[in-house]
Design a protein around this motif. Structure first.
Motif, short mmCIF file in Angstrom:
data_model
loop_
_atom_site.label_atom_id
_atom_site.label_comp_id
_atom_site.label_asym_id
_atom_site.label_seq_id
_atom_site.Cartn_x
_atom_site.Cartn_y
_atom_site.Cartn_z
N GLY A 168 -11.88 5.51 -8.04
CA GLY A 168 -13.27 5.11 -7.91
C GLY A 168 -14.06 5.97 -6.95
O GLY A 168 -15.03 5.51 -6.36
N ASP A 169 -13.70 7.24 -6.82
CA ASP A 169 -14.33 8.16 -5.88
C ASP A 169 -15.17 9.16 -6.66
O ASP A 169 -14.64 9.97 -7.42
N ASP A 170 -16.50 9.10 -6.47
CA ASP A 170 -17.40 10.00 -7.20
C ASP A 170 -18.00 11.08 -6.31
O ASP A 170 -19.06 11.63 -6.60
N ASN A 171 -17.33 11.41 -5.21
CA ASN A 171 -17.81 12.44 -4.29
C ASN A 171 -18.01 13.76 -5.05
O ASN A 171 -17.07 14.28 -5.66
N GLY A 218 1.84 -11.52 -9.31
CA GLY A 218 1.20 -11.19 -10.57
C GLY A 218 1.15 -9.68 -10.71
O GLY A 218 1.58 -8.95 -9.81
N ALA A 219 0.65 -9.19 -11.85
CA ALA A 219 0.48 -7.75 -12.02
C ALA A 219 -0.38 -7.22 -10.88
O ALA A 219 -1.42 -7.79 -10.56
N TYR A 220 0.05 -6.12 -10.25
CA TYR A 220 -0.58 -5.72 -8.99
C TYR A 220 -0.86 -4.22 -8.94
O TYR A 220 -0.39 -3.45 -9.78
N ASP A 221 -1.64 -3.82 -7.93
CA ASP A 221 -2.05 -2.43 -7.77
C ASP A 221 -0.88 -1.55 -7.35
O ASP A 221 0.18 -2.03 -6.94
N TYR A 222 -1.09 -0.23 -7.42
CA TYR A 222 -0.09 0.74 -6.99
C TYR A 222 -0.22 1.01 -5.48
O TYR A 222 -1.34 1.07 -4.95
N GLY A 223 0.93 1.23 -4.81
CA GLY A 223 0.89 1.56 -3.39
C GLY A 223 0.17 2.86 -3.09
O GLY A 223 -0.71 2.90 -2.22
N PRO A 224 0.49 3.98 -3.79
CA PRO A 224 -0.25 5.22 -3.53
C PRO A 224 -1.75 5.08 -3.80
O PRO A 224 -2.56 5.76 -3.17
N GLU A 225 -2.10 4.19 -4.72
CA GLU A 225 -3.51 3.92 -5.00
C GLU A 225 -4.19 3.36 -3.75
O GLU A 225 -5.28 3.80 -3.36
N ARG A 226 -3.52 2.41 -3.09
CA ARG A 226 -4.12 1.79 -1.91
C ARG A 226 -4.20 2.79 -0.75
O ARG A 226 -5.17 2.80 -0.01
N ASN A 227 -3.18 3.62 -0.59
CA ASN A 227 -3.23 4.69 0.41
C ASN A 227 -4.43 5.60 0.13
O ASN A 227 -5.16 6.01 1.04
N TRP A 278 -7.19 4.76 -1.36
CA TRP A 278 -8.43 4.06 -0.99
C TRP A 278 -8.73 4.21 0.50
O TRP A 278 -9.88 4.38 0.90
N LEU A 279 -7.67 4.16 1.33
CA LEU A 279 -7.88 4.36 2.77
C LEU A 279 -8.43 5.75 3.06
O LEU A 279 -9.34 5.92 3.88
N THR A 280 -7.88 6.77 2.41
CA THR A 280 -8.38 8.13 2.65
C THR A 280 -9.78 8.31 2.07
O THR A 280 -10.60 9.05 2.62
N HIS A 281 -10.07 7.63 0.96
CA HIS A 281 -11.43 7.65 0.40
C HIS A 281 -12.43 7.10 1.43
O HIS A 281 -13.52 7.65 1.62
N HIS A 282 -12.06 6.03 2.09
CA HIS A 282 -12.89 5.44 3.14
C HIS A 282 -13.23 6.49 4.21
O HIS A 282 -14.38 6.58 4.68
#
Length: 387
Positions: free
Chosen positions: A60-63, A299-308, A310-314
């Motif tokens: 979700g990064d449109d930079n 339940g069906a859940y997000d990926y760990g590298p995905e969440r990492n 998101w932190l770097t996107h922040h």
């Protein structure tokens, strides 16, 4: 008992999974420090324009620095560069492709990253990896768990080390997590979350207000310790979103037809029969609700590298085009199942100068819509200085 839990219980009543054995652990310990040879090929060998853009859009990064060649050409970089987390797509090991303990579940749970150089458009990336350590834990999720840590170095086509990372998975026994784990007992008993239009509209304001710093320089002198970063929103989590990430990142075991058969034929522990009796990969916990419940997840859940990522996107949104992310640490604290929202917050811990670089250390954490801690992180950003 909820409807989805009843369905999963009925589906899995007669199935058991392999256990963690001392013999398998001893075999794995002998691999510590030994350079790993050929493994599954990476999703991306090269940082092409499309590969970079697909990864960015997957989080979700449109930079425009990653996605728009005309914009990037006008920056000091002179062209597109890869977002820092793109390197997840160049190594399945840093992304959670673990060896040993066949049939024992692996959950990607964190990483410590250091970046030395920018990855530029069309750079070719190669990696070297070793198993660094095995650490035993007692967890609420699955009782006994083995933290399996790998070290990976990343090089460009000139042989320059562009980054390095320690990443880890927790290896857990699926039966114990499902039957005795206490971490998600209350979550699994809840009725599925349903948001009102008003709740969604309030959360979506954060998307509308999201700032990409871009060409507006953030100078080191202007940063204050204790300063808060803007809150970044991710979600609401959907299986569609998880698949969008897998499109850019590549996944660990996602294969089709002959290639899927070849993978499972070579590594039988990867093939777990689905409701049709067909061996399928454990990665389907990210899109198959029943199987996620079977391994003890909520339940069906997000990926760990995905969440990492998101932190770097922040952090990259905040630092602007002239900053460089030097370090990032990520520790996963719970799953984000479909239906969750995530709110990423940060503040400046300190600013300092080291080896001539003007650096800012930032503390991060993210909570879901119920205030439950999802992930902890820190980052170190290098900023331009007026001096």
């Amino acid at each position: 008992m909820s409807i989805i839990t009843e369905r999963a219980t009925e589906f899995t009543a007669e199935r058991t999974f392999p256990k963690i054995t001392e013999r398998d652990l001893d075999d794995l310990r002998r691999r510590i420090g030994v350079k790993i040879g050929a493994t599954a090929e990476p999703w991306c060998y090269e940082a092409t324009r499309d590969n970079i853009r697909h990864y960015a859009h997957g989080i979700g990064d449109d930079n425009p620095l990653w996605c728009d060649p005309d914009y990037a050409a006008r920056t000091a970089h002179g062209g597109i560069v890869a977002l820092p987390s793109f390197l997840f797509s160049t190594s399945r090991i840093v992304s959670g492709y673990v060896g040993g303990l066949p049939g024992v579940h692996a959950m990607w749970s964190g990483a410590d990253w250091t970046w030395h150089k920018q990855v530029r458009r069309n750079d070719e990336i190669s990696t070297e990896a070793v198993l660094k350590d095995l650490i035993e834990h007692e967890t609420r999720f699955a009782g006994r768990a083995i933290q399996q840590i790998y070290h990976v170095d990343f090089y460009n086509q000139q042989g320059d080390k562009v980054a390095e990372a320690d990443s880890w998975c927790f290896r857990t026994e699926r039966d114990h997590a499902r039957e005795k784990g206490t971490k998600y007992r209350e979550v699994r008993a809840r009725a599925p979350r349903r948001y009102t239009d008003e709740e969604l509209a309030e959360a979506y304001k954060l998307y509308a207000q999201e700032e990409v710093r871009g060409a507006q320089k953030r100078y080191w002198e202007d940063v204050q310790e204790g300063q808060a970063l803007p809150v970044m929103f991710k979600g609401p989590m959907t299986v569609t979103g998880f698949i969008a990430y897998a499109q850019g990142w590549g996944g660990l075991y996602i294969r089709a037809n002959k290639l899927a058969w070849r993978l499972i034929d070579a590594h039988p522990g990867v093939g777990i029969k689905n409701g049709f009796g067909i061996p399928d990969v454990p990665e389907r916990v990210h899109w198959e609700e029943d199987f996620a419940l079977e391994v003890g997840a909520p339940g069906a859940y997000d990926y760990g590298p995905e969440r990492n990522s998101w932190l770097t996107h922040h952090l990259t949104n905040w630092m602007g085009d002239d900053g460089m992310l030097r370090k990032s640490a990520c520790k996963i604290r719970r799953h984000n199942p479909a239906g969750d929202m995530l709110f990423i917050k940060g503040k400046v811990l300190r600013k300092y100068v080291e080896d001539g670089r003007h650096l800012v250390e930032i503390d991060q954490h993210a909570e879901n819509q119920d205030g439950e801690l999802s992930v902890l992180g820190t980052g170190v950003v290098e900023l331009p200085s007026r001096g």
